[in-house]
Design a protein around this motif. Structure first.
Motif, short mmCIF file in Angstrom:
data_model
loop_
_atom_site.label_atom_id
_atom_site.label_comp_id
_atom_site.label_asym_id
_atom_site.label_seq_id
_atom_site.Cartn_x
_atom_site.Cartn_y
_atom_site.Cartn_z
N ALA A 1 15.08 20.95 11.32
CA ALA A 1 14.30 19.76 10.93
C ALA A 1 13.71 19.98 9.53
N HIS A 2 13.55 18.90 8.80
CA HIS A 2 13.01 19.01 7.43
C HIS A 2 11.57 19.52 7.48
N HIS A 3 11.19 20.31 6.46
CA HIS A 3 9.85 20.91 6.50
C HIS A 3 8.74 19.88 6.40
N VAL B 1 13.25 9.69 15.00
CA VAL B 1 14.44 10.16 14.30
C VAL B 1 14.12 10.26 12.81
N ASP B 2 14.29 11.46 12.27
CA ASP B 2 14.18 11.61 10.82
C ASP B 2 15.55 11.28 10.23
N GLY B 3 15.66 10.03 9.78
CA GLY B 3 16.92 9.59 9.18
C GLY B 3 16.78 9.46 7.68
N PRO C 1 15.73 4.77 1.42
CA PRO C 1 16.61 4.07 0.48
C PRO C 1 16.77 4.81 -0.85
N HIS C 2 15.82 5.69 -1.21
CA HIS C 2 16.04 6.42 -2.48
C HIS C 2 17.02 7.58 -2.31
N LYS C 3 17.59 7.67 -1.13
CA LYS C 3 18.72 8.60 -0.95
C LYS C 3 19.97 7.75 -0.66
C1 LIG Z 1 16.23 15.00 6.37
C2 LIG Z 1 15.11 14.80 5.38
N1 LIG Z 1 13.90 14.44 5.83
C3 LIG Z 1 12.87 14.23 5.01
C4 LIG Z 1 13.00 14.42 3.65
C5 LIG Z 1 11.82 14.21 2.75
O1 LIG Z 1 12.00 13.04 2.01
P1 LIG Z 1 11.28 12.79 0.61
O2 LIG Z 1 11.74 13.90 -0.30
O3 LIG Z 1 11.76 11.44 0.21
O4 LIG Z 1 9.82 12.84 0.83
C6 LIG Z 1 14.23 14.83 3.13
C7 LIG Z 1 14.42 15.07 1.70
O5 LIG Z 1 15.41 15.55 1.25
C8 LIG Z 1 15.33 15.00 4.02
O6 LIG Z 1 16.54 15.34 3.60
#
Ligand SMILES: Cc1ncc(COP(=O)(O)O)c(C=O)c1O
Length: 480
Positions: free
Chosen positions: A188-190, A270-272, A301-303
């Motif tokens: 999971a993202h930090h 869900v972290d999408g 959307p910025h990804k």
């Molecule tokens: C799966 C995932 N979750 C959360 C984030 C965090 O998003 P942000 O950098 O827009 O805050 C990212 C960033 O790369 C990510 O890939």
């Protein structure tokens, strides 16, 4: 007395005149800024994807804040040398590090228009048109991931804020008193752990769910952890699944996870941020089945919609959960005018006054059309598969599993050498050359490189060039 006050007001007004350029001056400012942006954009196709800061000997000029205004030429020249050039060219087609976005030009125009009109899109009566447009745009995102009518959401500054907003809503809905357990995998993202901390759940029991050989959360292990907690009297609160992990783009088995959440009354988030919006294209929809069953989802959307940085989104399948968590009132904010506009963005998010974000998303969708986004997403997934296939066929290269979406993890296995050190040096060389930008990570305790293909400007020739650079650098290093 009054005459003196009038004279003073006239003097102050005169001095503040630079804040109100007239029409001819506005046109020339806009033309110069546009020409500057054009120079930047026309350099992108052949320019480097990374330029180091110009070294300790090249001292940047002091950043000053003069009392008298300066010319636009002077300020743009400063920007070009000291801001535009150093660092990663994240708008470059050869930027495939971290998670690229791109920076659609249409969005820059949307930002310009939003800033020029300064529409107040926080409070529905203040800008009924802007709020309708914002709610409709969020509604479109929610529908794209299969959420039902009755869902709602808000545009955030990015994925971290979207995840935080969802976790606060989940806390209000299911963990007001605290003590509920949280389930996530190490992939999971930090920002999730950071969000838990900010949301006052630093001490929530955290259960790390093991992953399979494709780096996906194991739903059977999640079920075991949930059952164990229930048996021991610990209440399952929140399950966080990834619709595309940042390291490898792996998509957790969302439908199976949804079943387990339902069975145990756990909130399904869900972290999408990276992958959720691939739901627009067919390849994404088959990888992401089950996302539509989430209670909340973070999207970015910025990804995955190629917008400039500063646009995330959070959606909740039940609008009430966001309203319960975030709506607030104040004596000085009194309803007036239109009252059928839908919820105010300020009632769905921690923010009140904010940039009219929807315009930067709505405008490109209108001008380019949704079909162009869909095709660009399919192209990115196809490019990642192509990169994976080509590298897998080459001797010496180890590729992870075929990509679920558009990120490929890979590494070089040197003849008899130490792989971690080799791959770290390989990455450093590639970055120093500055033509292609990739980034690295640690997977299973080892160093891996990542190729994250997500910019709308990245096409086959850029992926071919990346392969050539990697092959050449690895051969050079082997020969040393
Ligand atoms: C799966 C995932 N979750 C959360 C984030 C965090 O998003 P942000 O950098 O827009 O805050 C990212 C960033 O790369 C990510 O890939």
């Amino acid at each position: 007395m009054i005459e003196a006050a009038r004279a003073e007001l006239a003097r102050l007004r005169k001095e503040a005149e630079p804040l109100e350029p007239g029409a001819p001056e506005r046109s020339s400012l806009a033309a110069a800024a546009f020409a500057h942006a054009e120079r930047f954009l026309s350099d992108l196709p052949e320019g480097p994807s990374y330029r180091p800061w110009q070294g300790p000997s090249a001292h940047p000029p002091q950043i000053e804040f003069p009392d008298e205004g300066r010319s636009l030429e002077e300020t743009l020249a400063f920007l070009e040398s000291w801001v535009d050039r150093p660092g990663i060219a994240t708008a470059s087609p050869r930027f495939m590090g971290y998670v690229p976005g791109g920076g659609l030009f249409h969005s820059a125009i949307g930002d310009f228009l939003a800033a020029a009109s300064n529409k107040y899109a926080g409070f529905a009566p203040a800008a009924p048109g802007a709020v309708r447009l914002e709610n409709a745009t969020i509604g479109w995102l929610a529908k794209a991931i299969g959420f039902p009518a009755g869902s709602a959401g808000t545009l955030t500054s990015g994925g971290s804020m979207a995840n935080l907003t969802a976790i606060v809503a989940a806390r209000e809905a299911r963990d007001e008193q605290g003590g509920g357990a949280v389930y996530l995998s190490a992939t999971a993202h930090h920002c999730i752990e950071k969000a838990l901390r900010i949301a006052g759940r630093r001490r929530a029991p955290l259960r790390f769910v093991p992953t399979d050989e494709r780096h996906r959360m194991r739903a059977d292990k999640l079920a075991e952890l949930l059952e164990k907690d229930v048996a021991e009297g610990v209440r399952p609160w929140l399950v966080v699944a990834s619709a595309g992990t940042v390291d490898t783009g792996a998509v957790d088995p969302l439908a199976e996870i949804a079943d387990h959440c339902e069975r145990h009354g756990a909130w399904f988030h869900v972290d999408g941020a990276y992958g959720g919006l691939f739901m627009l294209c067919g390849e994404g929809r088959s990888a992401l089945a089950g996302i539509e069953r989430a209670d909340t989802a973070a999207l970015d959307p910025h990804k995955t919609l190629f917008l400039p940085y500063g646009t995330g989104a959070v959606v909740a399948r039940d609008a009430g959960t966001l309203l319960d968590a975030f709506s607030a009132s104040a004596d000085y904010i009194q309803p007036f005018g239109d009252d059928d506009v839908g919820p105010s963005p300020g009632d769905l998010s921690p923010e009140l006054t904010r940039h009219f974000r929807a315009l930067r998303l709505w405008l490109p969708l209108q001008l380019a059309g949704v079909g162009a986004f869909r095709s660009a997403q399919s192209e990115k997934i196809a490019l990642a598969r192509y990169f994976h296939q080509r590298l897998s066929a080459l001797p010496g290269w180890e590729t992870g599993p075929a990509p679920d979406l558009s990120i490929v993890a890979f590494r070089y296995r040197p003849d008899g050498g130490e792989a971690d050190d080799f791959n770290r040096r390989l990455l450093r060389r590639l970055q120093e050359e500055g033509r292609v930008f990739l980034s690295g990570t640690r997977i299973g305790g080892a160093d891996w490189l990542r190729c994250a293909i997500l910019s709308f400007r990245t096409h086959l020739e850029h992926v071919d060039e990346t392969l050539e650079v990697l092959i050449r650098l690895a051969a050079e290093m082997e020969a040393e």
